[in-house]
Design a protein around this motif. Structure first.
Motif, PDB file in Angstrom:
ATOM      1  N   SER A 265       0.772  -1.345   0.130  1.00 16.11           N
ATOM      2  CA  SER A 265      -0.022  -0.122   0.023  1.00 16.11           C
ATOM      3  C   SER A 265       1.017   1.347  -0.011  1.00 16.11           C
ATOM      4  O   SER A 265       0.661   2.130  -0.765  1.00 16.11           O
ATOM      5  CB  SER A 265      -0.726   0.000   1.255  1.00 16.11           C
ATOM      6  OG  SER A 265      -1.656   1.176   1.353  1.00 16.11           O
ATOM      7  N   GLN A 266       1.864   1.187   0.786  1.00 18.29           N
ATOM      8  CA  GLN A 266       2.677   2.327   1.097  1.00 18.29           C
ATOM      9  C   GLN A 266       3.597   2.587  -0.620  1.00 18.29           C
ATOM     10  O   GLN A 266       3.694   3.678  -1.033  1.00 18.29           O
ATOM     11  CB  GLN A 266       3.761   2.211   2.052  1.00 18.29           C
ATOM     12  CG  GLN A 266       3.227   2.303   3.322  1.00 18.29           C
ATOM     13  CD  GLN A 266       4.070   2.389   4.567  1.00 18.29           C
ATOM     14  OE1 GLN A 266       5.257   1.313   4.340  1.00 18.29           O
ATOM     15  NE2 GLN A 266       3.501   2.248   5.759  1.00 18.29           N
ATOM     16  N   TYR A 267       4.210   1.476  -1.134  1.00 16.65           N
ATOM     17  CA  TYR A 267       4.819   1.659  -2.294  1.00 16.65           C
ATOM     18  C   TYR A 267       3.628   2.059  -3.340  1.00 16.65           C
ATOM     19  O   TYR A 267       4.211   3.079  -4.316  1.00 16.65           O
ATOM     20  CB  TYR A 267       5.407   0.296  -2.507  1.00 16.65           C
ATOM     21  CG  TYR A 267       6.773   0.218  -2.040  1.00 16.65           C
ATOM     22  CD1 TYR A 267       7.737   0.844  -2.347  1.00 16.65           C
ATOM     23  CD2 TYR A 267       6.945  -0.912  -1.098  1.00 16.65           C
ATOM     24  CE1 TYR A 267       8.931   0.770  -1.755  1.00 16.65           C
ATOM     25  CE2 TYR A 267       8.147  -1.265  -0.604  1.00 16.65           C
ATOM     26  CZ  TYR A 267       9.242  -0.279  -0.996  1.00 16.65           C
ATOM     27  OH  TYR A 267      10.581  -0.449  -0.361  1.00 16.65           O
ATOM     28  N   GLY A 268       2.607   1.627  -3.263  1.00 17.09           N
ATOM     29  CA  GLY A 268       1.832   2.111  -4.511  1.00 17.09           C
ATOM     30  C   GLY A 268       1.289   3.484  -4.247  1.00 17.09           C
ATOM     31  O   GLY A 268       1.184   4.045  -5.276  1.00 17.09           O
ATOM     32  N   HIS A 269       1.126   4.102  -3.086  1.00 18.20           N
ATOM     33  CA  HIS A 269       0.914   5.436  -2.935  1.00 18.20           C
ATOM     34  C   HIS A 269       1.770   6.329  -3.050  1.00 18.20           C
ATOM     35  O   HIS A 269       1.616   7.370  -3.771  1.00 18.20           O
ATOM     36  CB  HIS A 269       0.426   5.474  -1.342  1.00 18.20           C
ATOM     37  CG  HIS A 269       0.063   7.001  -1.053  1.00 18.20           C
ATOM     38  ND1 HIS A 269      -1.115   7.369  -1.465  1.00 18.20           N
ATOM     39  CD2 HIS A 269       0.783   7.901  -0.407  1.00 18.20           C
ATOM     40  CE1 HIS A 269      -1.108   8.729  -1.082  1.00 18.20           C
ATOM     41  NE2 HIS A 269       0.057   9.068  -0.433  1.00 18.20           N
ATOM     42  N   LYS A 270       3.091   5.783  -2.857  1.00 19.34           N
ATOM     43  CA  LYS A 270       4.274   6.745  -3.406  1.00 19.34           C
ATOM     44  C   LYS A 270       4.470   6.604  -4.895  1.00 19.34           C
ATOM     45  O   LYS A 270       4.822   7.727  -5.542  1.00 19.34           O
ATOM     46  CB  LYS A 270       5.588   5.858  -2.649  1.00 19.34           C
ATOM     47  CG  LYS A 270       6.824   6.691  -3.286  1.00 19.34           C
ATOM     48  CD  LYS A 270       7.223   7.748  -2.285  1.00 19.34           C
ATOM     49  CE  LYS A 270       8.455   8.531  -2.571  1.00 19.34           C
ATOM     50  NZ  LYS A 270       8.516   9.439  -3.574  1.00 19.34           N
ATOM     51  N   CYS A 271       4.081   5.602  -5.630  1.00 17.08           N
ATOM     52  CA  CYS A 271       4.288   5.707  -6.936  1.00 17.08           C
ATOM     53  C   CYS A 271       3.105   6.601  -7.650  1.00 17.08           C
ATOM     54  O   CYS A 271       3.705   7.109  -8.528  1.00 17.08           O
ATOM     55  CB  CYS A 271       4.139   4.198  -7.430  1.00 17.08           C
ATOM     56  SG  CYS A 271       5.692   3.274  -7.429  1.00 17.08           S
ATOM     57  N   SER A 272       2.109   6.420  -6.953  1.00 17.14           N
ATOM     58  CA  SER A 272       1.010   7.235  -7.402  1.00 17.14           C
ATOM     59  C   SER A 272       1.396   8.787  -7.428  1.00 17.14           C
ATOM     60  O   SER A 272       1.034   9.401  -8.296  1.00 17.14           O
ATOM     61  CB  SER A 272      -0.339   6.873  -6.713  1.00 17.14           C
ATOM     62  OG  SER A 272      -1.552   7.687  -7.211  1.00 17.14           O
ATOM     63  N   GLN A 273       2.010   9.104  -6.321  1.00 13.70           N
ATOM     64  CA  GLN A 273       2.171  10.469  -6.073  1.00 13.70           C
ATOM     65  C   GLN A 273       3.357  10.926  -7.045  1.00 13.70           C
ATOM     66  O   GLN A 273       3.276  12.043  -7.554  1.00 13.70           O
ATOM     67  CB  GLN A 273       2.710  10.795  -4.581  1.00 13.70           C
ATOM     68  CG  GLN A 273       1.653  10.801  -3.624  1.00 13.70           C
ATOM     69  CD  GLN A 273       2.160  10.710  -2.062  1.00 13.70           C
ATOM     70  OE1 GLN A 273       3.459  10.640  -1.741  1.00 13.70           O
ATOM     71  NE2 GLN A 273       1.587  11.463  -1.202  1.00 13.70           N
ATOM     72  N   ASP A 274       4.415  10.042  -7.349  1.00 11.88           N
ATOM     73  CA  ASP A 274       5.482  10.178  -8.144  1.00 11.88           C
ATOM     74  C   ASP A 274       4.758  10.610  -9.616  1.00 11.88           C
ATOM     75  O   ASP A 274       5.327  11.386 -10.295  1.00 11.88           O
ATOM     76  CB  ASP A 274       6.474   9.332  -8.093  1.00 11.88           C
ATOM     77  CG  ASP A 274       7.103   9.199  -6.848  1.00 11.88           C
ATOM     78  OD1 ASP A 274       7.170  10.169  -6.169  1.00 11.88           O
ATOM     79  OD2 ASP A 274       8.022   8.215  -6.658  1.00 11.88           O
ATOM     80  N   ILE A 275       3.995   9.764 -10.109  1.00 13.02           N
ATOM     81  CA  ILE A 275       3.484   9.638 -11.384  1.00 13.02           C
ATOM     82  C   ILE A 275       2.640  11.038 -11.396  1.00 13.02           C
ATOM     83  O   ILE A 275       2.699  11.699 -12.523  1.00 13.02           O
ATOM     84  CB  ILE A 275       2.337   8.402 -11.552  1.00 13.02           C
ATOM     85  CG1 ILE A 275       3.460   7.402 -11.778  1.00 13.02           C
ATOM     86  CG2 ILE A 275       1.751   8.552 -13.065  1.00 13.02           C
ATOM     87  CD1 ILE A 275       2.890   5.911 -11.736  1.00 13.02           C
ATOM     88  N   THR A 276       1.738  11.276 -10.304  1.00 10.06           N
ATOM     89  CA  THR A 276       1.082  12.559 -10.471  1.00 10.06           C
ATOM     90  C   THR A 276       2.080  13.819 -10.694  1.00 10.06           C
ATOM     91  O   THR A 276       1.581  14.815 -11.558  1.00 10.06           O
ATOM     92  CB  THR A 276       0.303  12.992  -9.184  1.00 10.06           C
ATOM     93  OG1 THR A 276      -0.788  11.578  -9.181  1.00 10.06           O
ATOM     94  CG2 THR A 276      -0.698  13.881  -9.397  1.00 10.06           C
TER      95      THR A 276
END
Length: 94
Positions: free
Chosen positions: A67-78
């Protein structure tokens, strides 16, 4: 920008590793439970259920990390999208 891409790729590799770890753990538990159920030994089934309960904590931790990695990737992509849009908006029209 290249650095951000490398970081995101590394995070995706970590996510993949965690997913594989989770899959292996689930497969192992299912095989153990299947074995216990085939033996039809009540004590063995109870033992396996206790083991599954213990390993649930590992699964919870793995899911939390995913969940944490997914959230971080989502933020980076945004953030990367915003940088690209700003770059495009700042270019003069030819």
């Amino acid at each position: 920008m290249h650095t951000c891409t490398s970081i995101t790729m590394a995070e995706l590799v970590n996510i993949r590793a965690l997913v594989v770890k989770l899959k292996i753990g689930i497969d192992s538990l299912l095989q153990t439970a299947d074995f216990a159920l085939r033996e039809k030994d009540e004590d063995l089934v109870k033992f396996v259920m206790d083991e599954i309960k213990k390993k649930l904590e590992v699964f919870k931790d793995t899911i939390q990390s995913l969940s944490q990695y997914g959230h971080k990737c989502s933020q980076d992509i945004t953030m990367a999208r915003m940088v690209i849009l700003r770059t495009i908006a700042r270019r003069p029209n030819n």
